[in-house]
Structures are given as structure tokens and as C-alpha cells.
Design a protein around this motif. Structure first.
Motif, PDB file in Angstrom:
ATOM      1  N   THR A 256      57.900  44.707  32.663  1.00  0.00           N
ATOM      2  CA  THR A 256      57.261  43.780  31.900  1.00  0.00           C
ATOM      3  C   THR A 256      57.110  42.690  32.032  1.00  0.00           C
ATOM      4  O   THR A 256      58.474  42.761  31.708  1.00  0.00           O
ATOM      5  N   LEU A 257      56.182  41.621  32.388  1.00  0.00           N
ATOM      6  CA  LEU A 257      56.601  40.385  31.564  1.00  0.00           C
ATOM      7  C   LEU A 257      56.401  39.902  31.104  1.00  0.00           C
ATOM      8  O   LEU A 257      55.321  39.845  30.470  1.00  0.00           O
ATOM      9  N   VAL A 258      57.234  39.036  30.509  1.00  0.00           N
ATOM     10  CA  VAL A 258      57.238  38.267  29.264  1.00  0.00           C
ATOM     11  C   VAL A 258      57.691  36.871  29.596  1.00  0.00           C
ATOM     12  O   VAL A 258      58.429  36.393  29.641  1.00  0.00           O
ATOM     13  N   TYR A 259      57.525  36.091  29.311  1.00  0.00           N
ATOM     14  CA  TYR A 259      56.837  34.708  29.808  1.00  0.00           C
ATOM     15  C   TYR A 259      57.014  33.512  28.587  1.00  0.00           C
ATOM     16  O   TYR A 259      56.215  33.685  27.719  1.00  0.00           O
ATOM     17  N   ALA A 267      54.481  21.824  33.391  1.00  0.00           N
ATOM     18  CA  ALA A 267      54.548  23.542  33.550  1.00  0.00           C
ATOM     19  C   ALA A 267      53.404  23.968  33.324  1.00  0.00           C
ATOM     20  O   ALA A 267      53.401  25.600  33.461  1.00  0.00           O
ATOM     21  N   SER A 268      52.502  23.718  32.750  1.00  0.00           N
ATOM     22  CA  SER A 268      51.770  24.204  31.062  1.00  0.00           C
ATOM     23  C   SER A 268      50.869  25.389  31.911  1.00  0.00           C
ATOM     24  O   SER A 268      50.655  25.710  31.441  1.00  0.00           O
ATOM     25  N   ASN A 269      50.251  24.975  33.131  1.00  0.00           N
ATOM     26  CA  ASN A 269      49.934  25.634  33.452  1.00  0.00           C
ATOM     27  C   ASN A 269      49.831  26.785  34.262  1.00  0.00           C
ATOM     28  O   ASN A 269      49.128  27.808  34.021  1.00  0.00           O
ATOM     29  N   ILE A 270      51.115  26.776  34.149  1.00  0.00           N
ATOM     30  CA  ILE A 270      51.529  28.342  34.541  1.00  0.00           C
ATOM     31  C   ILE A 270      51.618  29.163  33.823  1.00  0.00           C
ATOM     32  O   ILE A 270      51.395  30.571  33.453  1.00  0.00           O
ATOM     33  N   LEU A 271      51.959  28.586  31.790  1.00  0.00           N
ATOM     34  CA  LEU A 271      51.025  29.613  30.339  1.00  0.00           C
ATOM     35  C   LEU A 271      50.674  29.841  30.628  1.00  0.00           C
ATOM     36  O   LEU A 271      49.409  31.388  30.301  1.00  0.00           O
ATOM     37  N   HIS A 272      49.183  29.053  30.739  1.00  0.00           N
ATOM     38  CA  HIS A 272      47.146  29.261  31.090  1.00  0.00           C
ATOM     39  C   HIS A 272      47.036  29.844  31.707  1.00  0.00           C
ATOM     40  O   HIS A 272      46.330  31.158  31.468  1.00  0.00           O
ATOM     41  N   GLU A 273      47.483  30.252  32.600  1.00  0.00           N
ATOM     42  CA  GLU A 273      46.888  30.869  33.887  1.00  0.00           C
ATOM     43  C   GLU A 273      47.291  32.102  33.299  1.00  0.00           C
ATOM     44  O   GLU A 273      47.169  33.227  33.526  1.00  0.00           O
ATOM     45  N   LEU A 274      49.362  32.284  33.227  1.00  0.00           N
ATOM     46  CA  LEU A 274      49.523  33.585  33.015  1.00  0.00           C
ATOM     47  C   LEU A 274      48.809  34.784  31.722  1.00  0.00           C
ATOM     48  O   LEU A 274      49.033  35.779  31.819  1.00  0.00           O
ATOM     49  N   ALA A 275      48.695  34.039  30.766  1.00  0.00           N
ATOM     50  CA  ALA A 275      48.188  34.313  29.887  1.00  0.00           C
ATOM     51  C   ALA A 275      46.944  35.358  30.411  1.00  0.00           C
ATOM     52  O   ALA A 275      46.466  35.802  29.101  1.00  0.00           O
ATOM     53  N   LYS A 276      45.881  34.722  30.935  1.00  0.00           N
ATOM     54  CA  LYS A 276      44.853  35.424  31.889  1.00  0.00           C
ATOM     55  C   LYS A 276      45.292  36.638  31.777  1.00  0.00           C
ATOM     56  O   LYS A 276      43.816  38.030  31.921  1.00  0.00           O
ATOM     57  N   TYR A 277      45.880  37.203  31.725  1.00  0.00           N
ATOM     58  CA  TYR A 277      46.924  38.571  32.739  1.00  0.00           C
ATOM     59  C   TYR A 277      47.466  39.888  32.169  1.00  0.00           C
ATOM     60  O   TYR A 277      48.036  40.749  32.191  1.00  0.00           O
ATOM     61  N   GLY A 281      49.444  43.548  31.470  1.00  0.00           N
ATOM     62  CA  GLY A 281      50.792  43.742  30.965  1.00  0.00           C
ATOM     63  C   GLY A 281      51.478  42.090  31.075  1.00  0.00           C
ATOM     64  O   GLY A 281      52.881  42.616  30.717  1.00  0.00           O
ATOM     65  N   VAL A 282      50.878  41.952  31.535  1.00  0.00           N
ATOM     66  CA  VAL A 282      51.745  40.172  30.769  1.00  0.00           C
ATOM     67  C   VAL A 282      51.673  39.897  29.920  1.00  0.00           C
ATOM     68  O   VAL A 282      50.593  39.822  29.029  1.00  0.00           O
ATOM     69  N   ILE A 283      53.056  39.715  29.019  1.00  0.00           N
ATOM     70  CA  ILE A 283      52.921  39.498  27.208  1.00  0.00           C
ATOM     71  C   ILE A 283      53.597  37.710  27.227  1.00  0.00           C
ATOM     72  O   ILE A 283      54.568  37.071  28.417  1.00  0.00           O
ATOM     73  N   THR A 284      52.720  36.634  27.606  1.00  0.00           N
ATOM     74  CA  THR A 284      53.021  35.033  27.327  1.00  0.00           C
ATOM     75  C   THR A 284      53.734  35.187  26.177  1.00  0.00           C
ATOM     76  O   THR A 284      52.694  34.968  25.152  1.00  0.00           O
ATOM     77  N   MET A 285      54.691  33.631  25.286  1.00  0.00           N
ATOM     78  CA  MET A 285      54.564  33.643  24.174  1.00  0.00           C
ATOM     79  C   MET A 285      55.337  32.183  24.193  1.00  0.00           C
ATOM     80  O   MET A 285      55.713  31.429  24.733  1.00  0.00           O
ATOM     81  N   GLN A 286      54.153  31.727  23.582  1.00  0.00           N
ATOM     82  CA  GLN A 286      54.066  29.977  22.976  1.00  0.00           C
ATOM     83  C   GLN A 286      54.731  29.983  21.755  1.00  0.00           C
ATOM     84  O   GLN A 286      54.540  30.137  21.106  1.00  0.00           O
ATOM     85  N   MET A 287      56.266  29.419  22.476  1.00  0.00           N
ATOM     86  CA  MET A 287      57.025  29.349  21.335  1.00  0.00           C
ATOM     87  C   MET A 287      57.300  27.903  20.615  1.00  0.00           C
ATOM     88  O   MET A 287      56.177  26.965  20.962  1.00  0.00           O
ATOM     89  N   GLU A 288      58.131  28.177  19.848  1.00  0.00           N
ATOM     90  CA  GLU A 288      58.647  26.456  18.903  1.00  0.00           C
ATOM     91  C   GLU A 288      58.719  25.657  19.031  1.00  0.00           C
ATOM     92  O   GLU A 288      58.818  24.702  18.809  1.00  0.00           O
TER      93      GLU A 288
ATOM     94  N   ALA B 292      40.911  49.111  29.158  1.00  0.00           N
ATOM     95  CA  ALA B 292      40.737  48.608  28.124  1.00  0.00           C
ATOM     96  C   ALA B 292      41.261  47.633  26.644  1.00  0.00           C
ATOM     97  O   ALA B 292      40.599  47.117  26.300  1.00  0.00           O
ATOM     98  N   ILE B 293      42.344  47.232  27.538  1.00  0.00           N
ATOM     99  CA  ILE B 293      42.414  45.542  26.544  1.00  0.00           C
ATOM    100  C   ILE B 293      41.590  44.404  26.761  1.00  0.00           C
ATOM    101  O   ILE B 293      41.871  43.717  26.556  1.00  0.00           O
ATOM    102  N   ILE B 294      41.206  43.959  28.135  1.00  0.00           N
ATOM    103  CA  ILE B 294      39.879  43.341  28.615  1.00  0.00           C
ATOM    104  C   ILE B 294      38.460  43.507  28.167  1.00  0.00           C
ATOM    105  O   ILE B 294      38.408  42.330  27.276  1.00  0.00           O
ATOM    106  N   LYS B 295      39.183  44.922  27.458  1.00  0.00           N
ATOM    107  CA  LYS B 295      37.200  44.508  26.101  1.00  0.00           C
ATOM    108  C   LYS B 295      38.492  44.816  24.932  1.00  0.00           C
ATOM    109  O   LYS B 295      36.756  43.968  24.531  1.00  0.00           O
ATOM    110  N   ARG B 296      38.621  44.844  24.711  1.00  0.00           N
ATOM    111  CA  ARG B 296      39.085  44.273  23.290  1.00  0.00           C
ATOM    112  C   ARG B 296      39.325  43.139  22.979  1.00  0.00           C
ATOM    113  O   ARG B 296      39.214  42.809  22.111  1.00  0.00           O
ATOM    114  N   MET B 297      40.043  42.336  24.210  1.00  0.00           N
ATOM    115  CA  MET B 297      39.864  40.698  23.764  1.00  0.00           C
ATOM    116  C   MET B 297      38.773  40.138  24.193  1.00  0.00           C
ATOM    117  O   MET B 297      38.662  39.203  23.737  1.00  0.00           O
ATOM    118  N   MET B 298      37.884  40.560  25.181  1.00  0.00           N
ATOM    119  CA  MET B 298      36.840  39.621  25.159  1.00  0.00           C
ATOM    120  C   MET B 298      35.922  39.065  24.139  1.00  0.00           C
ATOM    121  O   MET B 298      35.680  40.657  23.496  1.00  0.00           O
TER     122      MET B 298
END
Lengths: 610, 298
Positions: A256-259, A267-277, A281-288, B292-298
Motif C-alpha cells: 500500500t502506498l502511503v504518500y 511538487a504539490s500536484n503529485i499529492l493532488h493526483e495521488l489523493a484521487k487513487y 488503496g493509496v493513502i495520502t497524508m497532507q501533514m503539518e 466500494a471506496i469510490i462509492k463511499r467517497m462520491m
């Protein structure tokens, strides 16, 4: 009136206006449309750091340059064939880039005295005869857009915001760009604001109709599709390719990718793009902050995820201590370093490649880690994918370098088949028999990845020097030297995985041009031109900056001279000179702009005394 | 045929004792915290491999080296982001973070605030000795005004921060304070903190007998007063903040605040909703899970 259609091999178009004029938008749309039409494309977005710099000012000009062709191209072009300017400031900033006899489309409605003064013109350049070298097309863009949108019921302000699409319509007519794509794009973009769908579509069609009707434009041009190897293509920017490369590596490795990231240009739009995935199973964390964003990736890596962080030079500086922790605890971690202009805040929206030595050496102690760099927008995919491969195979942090020029630049990309991507095998240690946290793989010297939660493998890792194999904290002098050398050896062994270096041109000769990173396009084009002229010149472009390819030393020695063009004051140059005791020559530029092809060509000519 | 079920022995505090002995000064308050933490882990009843202890830099940050769990000795002030990542990687773990007042409230202050805001499910044990001990005695963010230290030879002119009140405001959902001199009490507070789903701060007065001559064992022994005895309601945020502000002849210890209504980060992260800890999942995720994840997030 019959209008002629003339076929040309390529065209370079530059849209320029205030940062709110939508040049980036229409530039991106026509790029995508051209890529879909099968052209090779290359782009150069160039905009100010301010979101809305003072209207009409020179500092606030935002430009988007697009080159499209029916043959293979590597750069967005040194100069342009068409310049579309929304105001006098845009004209002043960009007129030097327009070729003689080039097409200049001007929104005359914005050439009132106040705007002229803001741009520093004492007289109106459209009227004082100062533009005789160009084909000038004065167009009342604002007025025409307003009249096209007369019946929409929009406010004048809203109508004026559509004028970029009027300009786009004109360019699409002029260069026979497919219109369907743009109309579909408008529909999707403004799906929730139907009145804007209507208005922008009307403006776009208005621009086309205007060119069709008016006698101003007698000829339109056609650029045939380029010949690409068969496959499915899409247009892609470097950062999008980086994001997709990370997702692909996550899928292929089963990790699982944790970005972890903190907003920073570019670099920001790498975060924007990954946040869509999330669906992958991609987890993105915008940290402090930057430090937390690398910290979260390291913690995730310990727990068995693919930990990745991304930033630019100033942010990487803040992450340096934590990257060093990853070096010491030998966990896989990928750091995406998207370069911009430094030092300090520098020029955040401009390109440079002056962070190479920072990536290689910008940490305390002997801190070796692999550094690899992408050379083109689409190459970001493969390069960052390889960074992930190296990280998990050798249990090490890896720095993936890119730069603003390729991060925001776009080109067609042949979408790879997932089955063609190299596998990324990962094994978590589960066997407690004979387990030690710093046991070494004989070949790679990598240590086992034993994730917390596994029964019987409880162990502790940390930033203090440790005894090899057991991992116990150790202040033993001999052990420390041994560990320093061992960590260096581990990284050096990565060179065993590096394929033979590719050379464009002969493998020996008078001159070798050696480059790395985003200068690829300019160098490749210059060397191709010179090869066509019969010059004895070759090109090598490095992906692997640490360790360097094993065959590089021999290659360099087979050439009379070695030229290293860089957008810095000679960082790879220093490295090559020190490593190979070679009198390489630098060509250095630090203006926040990429190399022009002619700059490299003239240096080649100078060195070859042509 | 009789079936032999393998019976897992219930772990005792001794099972959590590490193989390395602490190098703290004899008499240091941190010994009491370590013993209490071992007991709290035993009381929680999970096995050693289910715990991950993460420390920063400082005397108390060395604790992960002395307890028999998975462990990581990280960087000065950076424990909480690393712990956040580890929890995301495997949210089945009981994650314990240990450190001092300088590590957590000084150099790590930014992470302290934001990790509480995210309500990351972990136990954060701060051994608060009001001094920098490992660097031999400088003023810390919790040193009192007027305190003379190596870095403040004429007396500290800065006001100390208040970690308890700050934690409540910042979004921590379990906020407690204890005194290393009362191991039974802090065992209970840390045990409850681990049971709690969300960010649990246990700030523990852990006297530095070498460098802090002000905040000594007798100093706290005379002053600490248990909130349980005062009759405080931990679900009352206003009252919790008020108790957090009390500092004088009486210093309240115990559970100041607990909010069980807020979900921790790992429960809110869509990716973690399905399929268990990501470290233990099969390759990738299924199409159904993805949809399921997508559905929940939409």
C-alpha cells in the motif's frame, strides 16, 4: 471566399496574458486535443508565483508554449510561430520569442493607454510601425467575445472571462485542431455551471466562425499526425507520470502506498493526483510540515507500506535529518525531489537543476543513498517506478529527481501494459529462526523487512550506530567504520543493476555531450541536428547519478572532449571531474528557463571549431 | 482423542522487560514510568509483537530500547509523525510513543498539536521533568519562570506552556497527567490510554534528580491531588480546561478529559475501512473493495 489549407510539419504556439486570462487552461486543452489527434507535442508553461499578479503588469504575465508536429520532437521550441497576446505586457515579455514573419494575434481591446503604460510602452506598438517583421492580426477579442455571448445573460465580467476560449477557437481554426475534444472538455469542466458550458462553447465557436468569416485569415494550416509505434497513447505531464508510476509500483509490489507531503510548488500536484487513487488503496497524508510528511512515510515503511514523500529543494532540506534516519535504519523510502529555482525561496515557479549536490550530499555524516533522475515528462513514470524497485530490493531510501520544466511540461506517452512492467518482489520476514534485524542479503546487502505485528521478531531500530547483524547500539570504533563502509558498499552495488549506457551517435569521437534531468530534450535535439550535419558528436543522458553507471568512465575516455550542459553552475561537472579526473567542459545557465536548442548547438560548434 | 489446545500464557509485566538495562541516573523518575508501562501492557493483555514503542531523542526517549516490544528510536521531536505512519501501515498495532517535554513540547511542538487534531489512535507518554536532561540541564518549554538553569543563569524569563490545557484545546480525546512517584496510578492512566480509541496523552511528572533541583520528588509528592478525589467529570471539557489551569499548592493529576465520540484517524481513512491492516493484506485490493471506496467517497 475559398480558404486555403496548407500542410506544415510543425508549429509552435505561445499564449500569453495576465495570470487570470486563462492561458494555461487553453494551452492545456489544445495540447490534449493535439495529442489525441496524433501529433507529437511538447509544452512549456511559464507563469508567475502570484496567483493574481497586478493586472497588465510585466511581472504578472503567464505564458503557455505548445509545439505540435508530425515528426518526433523533444522540446517545446526555442521560438514560436504564433504568439497570442491578451495585453501589451504579454507582447513586451514575449515578442522576442516570435519568429520573423510569425503570426501575432493581438487583443486590441486591451491596448488602451493605461495598459500600454503598465507595460512600459510610450506609444502603441501596433500603431508606431515597430512590428514590421511580423504578420500582425489585430482582433477586438473582448468586444467580439461579448457580442458572441450577448444572449447568455452573463455579466460583462463573466463574459470577459470567456475570451480565452474565443482565442482558442481562432487558433483551432488556424491550425485545424479538432473541435470536439474542446467542446467535450468544456462540458465536463463546467458540468455544474451549465451557463458557463454554454458561454465558453459559444466563445470557442465564435473564434472559429470569426476566422472563417473574416478576410483577415486566408490560409489555415494542417499538421499531420506523427508516426508513433502502435499502442495506446495519452498526453501526460511529468508530475502526473510520477504519480502514476508510484501507483503502478504499489500495485506491482502489493504494497500500500502511503504518500506524505506538504504543499510546495512544483511538487504539490503529485499529492493532488495521488489523493484521487483511494480506489487503488493509496493513502495520502497532507501533514503539518515537511518533516512530518517524511516521518509518516518512514513510519509506514516500518509497518510494511510503500512509504513515499515528495517536495522541492527547500522542503527536502527540512527532510534531510529524517532521510538520514532512513539511511541508518535501512528502510525503503522514496523521496521525490522536484527542483525549482533556489537558493532559499528563489523563484518558485521557474526551473533549475541546482539541487543535485544537495540530494547527493546534503545530510550529516557519510550518508550514501541512490539518486536517479527523470529526463522527460513521460520518463518520470519509469524512473520513479525504478526508484521504488531499488528501495525495496536494497532496503534503502532512494531520491527520485525531476524538475519544474518536466514536472509541468507535457508530451504524448505510450501507456505501458501492466504485464510488461518489471516485477517488484517483496518478502516480509516471518521466520524467527536465526532472525536478526541487520542480517544481510549476500548479494544486495539489504536487511530483512520484519514488520511490527509479526510474532517472534520483536526488534528495535534507530538512528544510533549499531552493530552489524544484531542491530545492537554500538560505539565500537572498528564497528562504526565497518558500518560506514558497508552502507556505502550496499549503495555501490546498485550499479550491478544498471543497464549498459545508451549512446546517441557513435560510441567514440570528437565530442560527447553528457546531460542529466530535464535538459534531455534540448541536448537531444541539438545533437541530432549536428549529427545530420555530419559532426562527430554523441549524447549520453544519465538517469543514475548515484551510483554512476559502471561503463561511464570508459565511455567518457573515448571522446576527445566532454561537454556537460546544466541549469546550474556545474554540479555534475564537478562530480565527473572529481570521479574520472577528466577535463570536462560546462555549459551553464541559471535564468529559471530551460536551455534553447541553439545555445547547445553553438557550444557544440565552438568546441568542434565548426 | 483429547484435543490439546495451545494455551497462550497471559503476559506478565516481566515479559515486557527488555534485554538492555536503562542507562538513566539512579533515582530517575523514568524508572517508575517504565515499570508502570510494562504493567499497563501486561494488563492490556496483548502479546509483545502487538506493541510498537517509538521514542524521540532524550533520556526518556530511550525507553523503546528497554521494553520488549517492536521499537524505533527516531529523531528529536519527530516521534508522532513516524508513529502516525506506523499506525496507518498497521492499525492493529498498539502504538506507544515515549519522550520528554523538550522532545514533545519543544522541538516537536508542531507535530504534538497536529497529531492530536487528527486524533491518531496512540498512547503518548511524556516524561515531563521541566528540564533538558540529556544535554545536561537547559531550560525546557515547561520550566517555570525564574528557574535557573545552564541556559538561564539569571532565571528563566519565559512562561512555561501548559500541555494539559493545550491538548484538550488541540483535539486530544484522552488527556491525563500523573506522577512517576505513584506507579499504580500511572499504570492505570496508561492502560486506559491504550484502551481509549484515539489520541491519548499521559503527561507524567518524572523528576530529573540530576539537573532539576526545583521539581523534585518531594515537590510533587506534596502537591499532587487526584482528580478522582476532587470529583471531576472528564466528559466536561470546560471543567477539564479549568482543572488543567490549576498550578500551585495543589496540582491535579488523573484523567482530565475524555471524548469517546470522535473516531480516530484510522477509522476515518477510507482505505483502511476494508481488508484489515494493510501490511497483512493480499496483493493490492479487490475491484469490489475499490468500487466500494469510490462509492463511499462520491
Amino acid at each position: 471566399m475559398t480558404k486555403q489549407v496548407q500542410t506544415i510539419k510543425e508549429v509552435t504556439i505561445l499564449f500569453a496574458g495576465d495570470s487570470g486570462d486563462g492561458s494555461q487552461t487553453i494551452g492545456t486543452v489544445v495540447t490534449d486535443a493535439s495529442a489525441i489527434a496524433g501529433n507529437d507535442v511538447s509544452t512549456l508553461p511559464d507563469y508567475p508565483a502570484e496567483i493574481r499578479a497586478p493586472a497588465g503588469s510585466l511581472a504578472g504575465i503567464s505564458g503557455f508554449q505548445l509545439r505540435l508536429s508530425s515528426h518526433a520532437i523533444h522540446t517545446p521550441g526555442d521560438t514560436c510561430d504564433v504568439l497570442v497576446v491578451m495585453n501589451p505586457a504579454a507582447l513586451k515579455v514575449n515578442i522576442d520569442r516570435l519568429k520573423p514573419n510569425g503570426i501575432l494575434i493581438v487583443n486590441t481591446d486591451n491596448f488602451a493607454r493605461r495598459n500600454l503604460r503598465l507595460a512600459g510602452y510610450e506609444r502603441n506598438p501596433l500603431e508606431d510601425g515597430s512590428l514590421p517583421r511580423f504578420q500582425v492580426f489585430p482582433v477586438e477579442l473582448t468586444r467580439l467575445t461579448r457580442s458572441a455571448l450577448e444572449d447568455t445573460g452573463l455579466s460583462q465580467r463573466e463574459m470577459d472571462r470567456c475570451k480565452n476560449f474565443f482565442a482558442l477557437g481562432m487558433v483551432c481554426w488556424l491550425y485545424n485542431r479538432p473541435v470536439d475534444y474542446t467542446i467535450r472538455w468544456i462540458k465536463e469542466k463546467y458540468a455544474r455551471r451549465p451557463q458557463y458550458v454554454e458561454a465558453n462553447t459559444l466563445a470557442f465557436k465564435g473564434g472559429i466562425a470569426y476566422c472563417d468569416m473574416t478576410e483577415q485569415f486566408a490560409t489555415s494550416y494542417e499538421v499531420k499526425p506523427a508516426k508513433f509505434p502502435p499502442g495506446t497513447y495519452r498526453n501526460i505531464e511529468g508530475n502526473m507520470a510520477t504519480a502514476l508510476g508510484l501507483v503502478a509500483a504499489s500495485q506491482k509490489s502489493g504494497l500500500t502506498l502511503v504518500y506524505g507531503s506538504y504543499p510546495i510548488t512544483p511538487a504539490s500536484n503529485i499529492l493532488h493526483e495521488l489523493a484521487k487513487y483511494r480506489n487503488f488503496g493509496v493513502i495520502t497524508m497532507q501533514m503539518e510540515d515537511e518533516i512530518a510528511s517524511v516521518g509518516v512515510a518512514i513510519g509506514a515503511a516500518f509497518s510494511g507500506a510503500l512509504g513515499v514523500t515528495g517536495s522541492s529543494g527547500p522542503g527536502i532540506a527540512l527532510k534531510a535529518e529524517a532521510i538520514n534516519l532512513a539511511v541508518m535504519v535501512e528502510l525503503p523510502l522514496v523521496i521525490c525531489s522536484i527542483q525549482r529555482v533556489g537558493p532559499s525561496t528563489g523563484m518558485p515557479t521557474k526551473t533549475e537543476q541546482a539541487d543535485l549536490l544537495q540530494m547527493l550530499y546534503g545530510r550529516n555524516g557519510e550518508s550514501p543513498l541512490p539518486v536517479i533522475a527523470a529526463s522527460r515528462p513521460s520518463d518520470c513514470f519509469e524512473t520513479v517506478y525504478e526508484a521504488c524497485q531499488i528501495a525495496v530490493k536494497y532496503m534503502t531510501p532512494v531520491i527520485f529527481m525531476s524538475d519544474l520544466y518536466i514536472a509541468f511540461g507535457a508530451e504524448p506517452w505510450r501507456i505501458p501494459k501492466v504485464s510488461d512492467l518489471p516485477p517488484i518482489p517483496v518478502t516480509f520476514r516471518t521466520d524467527s529462526e536465526g532472525f536478526h534485524p541487520y542480517l544481510r542479503d549476500e548479494k544486495t546487502l539489504g536487511r530483512p523487512w520484519a514488520v511490527p505485528g509479526t510474532p517472534g521478531l520483536e526488534h528495535r531500530i534507530g538512528g544510533l550506530e549499531k552493530e552489524n547483524i544484531t542491530g545492537h547500539v554500538s560505539y565500537d570504533p572498528e564497528n562504526h567504520e565497518g558500518m560506514i563502509r558497508l552502507r556505502a558498499e550496499k549503495v555501490a552495488r546498485i550499479a550491478d543493476d544498471i543497464p549498459p549506457t545508451e549512446i546517441l551517435g557513435e560510441s567514440e569521437g570528437e565530442l560527447l555531450v553528457l546531460g542529466w534531468g530535464g535538459t534531455y530534450g534540448a541536448i537531444r535535439t541539438a545533437v541530432e541536428h549536428k549529427l545530420e550535419e555530419g559532426a562527430s558528436v554523441s549524447h549520453v543522458h544519465l538517469r543514475y547519478l548515484n551510483p554512476l553507471p559502471k561503463d561511464l568512465g570508459d565511455i567518457l575516455k573515448r571522446f576527445g572532449k566532454v561537454l556537460i550542459p546544466e541549469l546550474n553552475l556545474g554540479q555534475l561537472l564537478q562530480l565527473v571531474r572529481a570521479r574520472y579526473l577528466l577535463e570536462a567542459i560546462g555549459l551553464n545557465k541559471v535564468q529559471g528557463q530551460p536551455f534553447h536548442v541553439f545555445e547547445i548547438e553553438s557550444k557544440i560548434d565552438e568546441l568542434l571549431k565548426r | 482423542m483429547a484435543k490439546h489446545e495451545s494455551i497462550k500464557a497471559v503476559p506478565t509485566a516481566k515479559d515486557f522487560r527488555g534485554s538492555v538495562s536503562p542507562d538513566w541516573c539512579p533515582g530517575c523518575g523514568d524508572f517508575g514510568v517504565l515499570r508502570a508501562l510494562e504493567m499497563a501492557c501486561a494488563k492490556l493483555g496483548r502479546e509483545n509483537h502487538d506493541y510498537l514503542t517509538i521514542g524521540g531523542i532524550g533520556c526518556s526517549s530511550n525507553l523503546p530500547g528497554y521494553i520488549n516490544t517492536y521499537g524505533m528510536h527516531t529523531l528529536h521531536g519527530r516521534t508522532l509523525p513516524i508513529a502516525t505512519g506506523a499506525k496507518l501501515g498497521n492499525h492493529d498495532l498498539t502504538v506507544i510513543v515515549t519522550g520528554g517535554d523538550g522532545d514533545g513540547y519543544g522541538i516537536g511542538g508542531n507535530h504534538f498539536v497536529h497529531t492530536m487534531r487528527r486524533n491518531v489512535d496512540l498512547l503518548y507518554v511524556v516524561m515531563n521533568n521541566q528540564i533538558y536532561g540529556l544535554t545536561i540541564g537547559q531550560a525546557s518549554p515547561t520550566s517555570r519562570m525564574g528557574m535557573k538553569t545552564k541556559s538561564t543563569p539569571f532565571g528563566n524569563v519565559e512562561a512555561p506552556l501548559n500541555p494539559v490545557a493545550m491538548a484538550i484545546i488541540a483535539g486530544a480525546t484522552y488527556v491525563a497527567r500523573g506522577f512517576s512517584g505513584d506507579t499504580r496510578h500511572i499504570t492505570e492512566l496508561m492502560y486506559q490510554g491504550m484502551e481509549h480509541k484515539g489520541f491519548a496523552l499521559v503527561d507524567i511528572f518524572s523528576p530529573c534528580i540530576t539537573f532539576n533541583k526545583d521539581n523534585t520528588f518531594p515537590f510533587f509528592k506534596q502537591r499532587v491531588k487526584k482528580l478522582e478525589e476532587i470529583g471531576h467529570d472528564p466528559s466536561d471539557m470546560q471543567a477539564a480546561i479549568e482543572q488543567g489551569m490549576v498550578w500551585g499548592d495543589e496540582i491535579p493529576v488523573g484523567l482530565f478529559y475524555q471524548d469517546t465520540s470522535r473516531a480516530p484517524l484510522d477509522e476515518l481513512e477510507p482505505v483502511l475501512g476494508e481488508g484489515g491492516p494493510i501490511a497483512h493484506r493480499e496483493l493490492g485490493i479487490t475491484k469490489e473493495q475499490g468500487d466500494a471506496i469510490i462509492k463511499r467517497m462520491m
